[in-house]
Design an enzyme around this catalytic site. Structure first.
Site, short mmCIF file in Angstrom:
data_model
loop_
_atom_site.label_atom_id
_atom_site.label_comp_id
_atom_site.label_asym_id
_atom_site.label_seq_id
_atom_site.Cartn_x
_atom_site.Cartn_y
_atom_site.Cartn_z
N ALA A 132 61.89 45.06 -47.41
CA ALA A 132 63.23 45.31 -47.95
C ALA A 132 63.46 46.75 -48.41
O ALA A 132 64.59 47.21 -48.47
CB ALA A 132 63.50 44.36 -49.11
N GLY B 112 66.08 49.13 -49.64
CA GLY B 112 67.04 48.15 -50.12
C GLY B 112 68.44 48.22 -49.53
O GLY B 112 69.36 47.59 -50.06
N CYS C 260 64.77 50.27 -36.44
CA CYS C 260 65.63 51.45 -36.30
C CYS C 260 65.02 52.32 -35.20
O CYS C 260 64.75 53.50 -35.40
CB CYS C 260 65.75 52.20 -37.62
SG CYS C 260 67.06 53.42 -37.49
C1 LIG Z 1 62.38 50.12 -41.92
S1 LIG Z 1 61.86 50.07 -43.56
C2 LIG Z 1 62.92 48.84 -44.22
C3 LIG Z 1 64.30 49.36 -44.54
C4 LIG Z 1 65.09 48.38 -45.39
N1 LIG Z 1 65.18 47.09 -44.79
C5 LIG Z 1 66.48 48.88 -45.66
O1 LIG Z 1 67.43 48.44 -45.02
O2 LIG Z 1 66.62 49.73 -46.55
C6 LIG Z 1 60.35 49.24 -43.45
C7 LIG Z 1 59.72 48.88 -44.77
O3 LIG Z 1 58.59 48.07 -44.47
C8 LIG Z 1 57.64 48.24 -45.49
N2 LIG Z 1 56.37 47.70 -45.01
C9 LIG Z 1 55.44 48.29 -44.21
N3 LIG Z 1 54.42 47.45 -43.99
C10 LIG Z 1 54.70 46.30 -44.65
C11 LIG Z 1 54.01 45.07 -44.82
N4 LIG Z 1 52.83 44.84 -44.26
N5 LIG Z 1 54.60 44.13 -45.58
C12 LIG Z 1 55.79 44.35 -46.18
N6 LIG Z 1 56.48 45.51 -46.06
C13 LIG Z 1 55.94 46.46 -45.30
C14 LIG Z 1 57.69 49.72 -45.75
O4 LIG Z 1 57.19 50.01 -47.05
C15 LIG Z 1 59.19 50.02 -45.61
O5 LIG Z 1 59.80 50.00 -46.87
#
Ligand SMILES: C[S@@+](CC[C@H](N)C(=O)[O-])C[C@H]1O[C@@H](n2cnc3c(N)ncnc32)[C@H](O)[C@@H]1O
Length: 497
Positions: A321, A324, A437
């Site tokens: 998330a 956010g 993305c």
């Molecule tokens: C593309 S970003 C998400 C953007 C968010 N959904 C938004 O709209 O603002 C991907 C996120 O996945 C998290 N992430 C990476 N590996 C992860 C894992 N194993 N479990 C949970 N979150 C993870 C990262 O910290 C990052 O915040």
């Protein structure tokens, strides 16, 4: 972004980097070459009046700020769009000076794949052999000469002053010699010389013309279906600064409120408006987190997940998330519907940011591959997976040179593990949105194809009737050059009962 650290491209970030590099190299001998103190530099010095060595160099604060930003990007891996506002504030640059500093720095960082080829054609050494601080100053000069309306003599003399100030008097001779050669032709004329013909080497031509690493051109060409003209349009869109998109979180703000504050309604998302100018933070709804800056496609993929009809609909999960953006919209929509969102992220500091964008959601820090929730607990799951971010290159001028194709296998393995976990977290009959993305086929279709026999793949386009041109389905792919949004990918997967 250390000079010389690019994949296969050395300091000439963007030239032939990644797979199959090497095409589109500047062909030696086509233009006269100037060296540091060599005969060509001597001719340039004698042929035209130069300010080098005379008096104290003039300090142009906008150019110095642009240059210092480029050095911070190179030396400290700084993010240009995060550091620039601080630099401008520290140097007290506002209005036109701030706009000039930003345009020069961002434009040079985006364009350096092209500029390094031109520099190579005007110099007796390849750019990777030029001292990085000197190279950045020359790139800044090349940008001014080839892509701005700054008069050539002003671009050259301002760069020489900059080199004298920040690098030294000796190297200013090299800068002078190179820039005087560059000034002899327009960008189009240089591209004719330094880019290979499009018919012979389309990827090499596009890489140099639109200043992208070769591996990214290849990946984007594959993602658009192989059409070279469409790839060119996409790369061109990557070189434009994105408009500022706002989201009015439903039940908390309205598009009308944003429009009254100076924004313009958007074409697709019912919650979006574009701010033509000014600071979004100055809009009260944004300051109060009732609205926020959020790409329109990011809004639409979240909205599509909520539009899939379900018989039971009370628990939602946003597995990745942070920071956010999508969680903010999902939380608002869930609240309107009497459902509850759980926002989760691997990183504590990113999970904390989800706190700021949501009101009713519960937020936790958890590894999505080792779930902290019981299997089948959720009616809807958003998996916005960590990815290369190739769909958002517009946002960070230096991003294209930092991405590394070698990260893809590791990322796609993580994406698969997270998708498996998302499909376990959703109840039978519930729905998962797999979002990236990035339009890279390895991160999008290939990941989803692996679970096709376990899920019902919904036609995502059917849940986004307001947005045309999302591809052949069943997935939805947004594009900067078609929709003016990030290149966001969406698959909607229903877990069988
Ligand atoms: C593309 S970003 C998400 C953007 C968010 N959904 C938004 O709209 O603002 C991907 C996120 O996945 C998290 N992430 C990476 N590996 C992860 C894992 N194993 N479990 C949970 N979150 C993870 C990262 O910290 C990052 O915040």
């Amino acid at each position: 972004m250390k000079q010389g650290r690019g994949q296969g491209g050395g300091a000439r970030r963007g030239r032939g980097s990644g797979q199959g590099g090497g095409s589109g190299q500047a062909r030696p001998g086509r233009t006269g070459r100037a060296g540091h103190g060599g005969p060509a530099a001597h001719a340039a010095r004698n042929g035209q009046p130069s300010r080098q060595g005379r008096g104290r160099p003039h300090r142009d604060e906008a150019r110095v700020a642009a240059y210092d930003l480029m050095r911070a990007v190179d030396e400290r891996d700084a993010y240009a769009n995060l550091l620039m506002p601080t630099l401008l504030r520290q140097r007290r640059l506002t209005g036109r000076d701030a706009a000039l500093a930003t345009e020069l720095a961002y434009g040079t960082l985006r364009g350096l794949g092209t500029y390094d080829e031109v520099i190579a054609a005007c110099s007796d050494r390849p750019p990777e052999e030029v001292d990085p601080p000197l190279l950045d100053a020359v790139r800044l000069g090349v940008h001014q000469l080839l892509r701005t309306r700054i008069p050539p003599h002003a671009a050259v003399s301002a760069t020489i002053d900059l080199v004298r100030l920040r690098v030294g008097a000796g190297p200013s001779r090299y800068a002078n010699a190179v820039l005087r050669k560059v000034a002899g032709r327009t960008l189009e004329q240089w591209l004719e010389i330094v880019a290979p013909p499009r018919e012979e080497d389309p990827v090499g031509n596009l890489a140099i013309t639109y200043s992208h690493p070769r591996w990214i051109v290849t990946a984007l060409r594959d993602a658009v279906g192989g059409d070279v003209d469409e790839t060119a349009a996409l790369l061109e869109a990557d070189n434009e600064r994105p408009r500022v998109a706002l989201v009015a979180r439903p039940g908390r703000a309205t598009v009308e409120e944003l429009v009254a504050a100076g924004a313009e309604p958007a074409a697709y998302s019912p919650y979006a408006a574009y701010l033509p100018e000014g600071d979004p933070g100055a809009i009260p709804a944004v300051g109060e987190a009732r609205a926020a800056v959020q790409d329109e496609a990011s809004q639409l993929v979240a909205l599509a997940l909520t539009r899939v009809p379900l018989d039971r609909d009370s628990t939602w999960l946003d597995m990745c998330a942070g920071p956010g953006g999508k969680a903010g919209l999902l939380d608002a929509l869930a609240t309107q519907r009497g459902a509850r969102l759980l926002g989760s992220d691997l990183q504590y500091h990113r999970a904390r940011l989800v706190w700021g964008t949501t009101r009713e959601a519960k937020v936790i820090t958890a590894d999505g591959t080792r779930p902290a929730w019981r299997p089948g607990a959720f009616d809807r799951v958003m998996l916005d997976a960590p990815c290369t971010g190739l769909g958002a290159l517009r946002r960070r001028p230096e991003a294209r040179w930092r991405r590394d194709p070698r990260s893809i296998p590791e990322l796609t393995a993580l994406q698969r593990r997270l998708l498996d976990s998302a499909l376990e977290a959703v109840r039978p009959g519930g729905v998962v949105a797999y979002v990236t993305c990035s339009p890279h086929l390895a991160e999008t279709r290939a990941v989803v194809e692996d679970v096709r026999d376990r899920v019902e793949v919904l036609d995502a386009r059917a849940f986004l009737p307001e947005a045309p041109g999302l591809g052949d389905g069943p997935y939805a792919q947004f594009w900067p050059h078609r929709h003016g949004t990030d290149a966001m990918f969406l698959a909607l997967l229903r877990r069988p009962r």
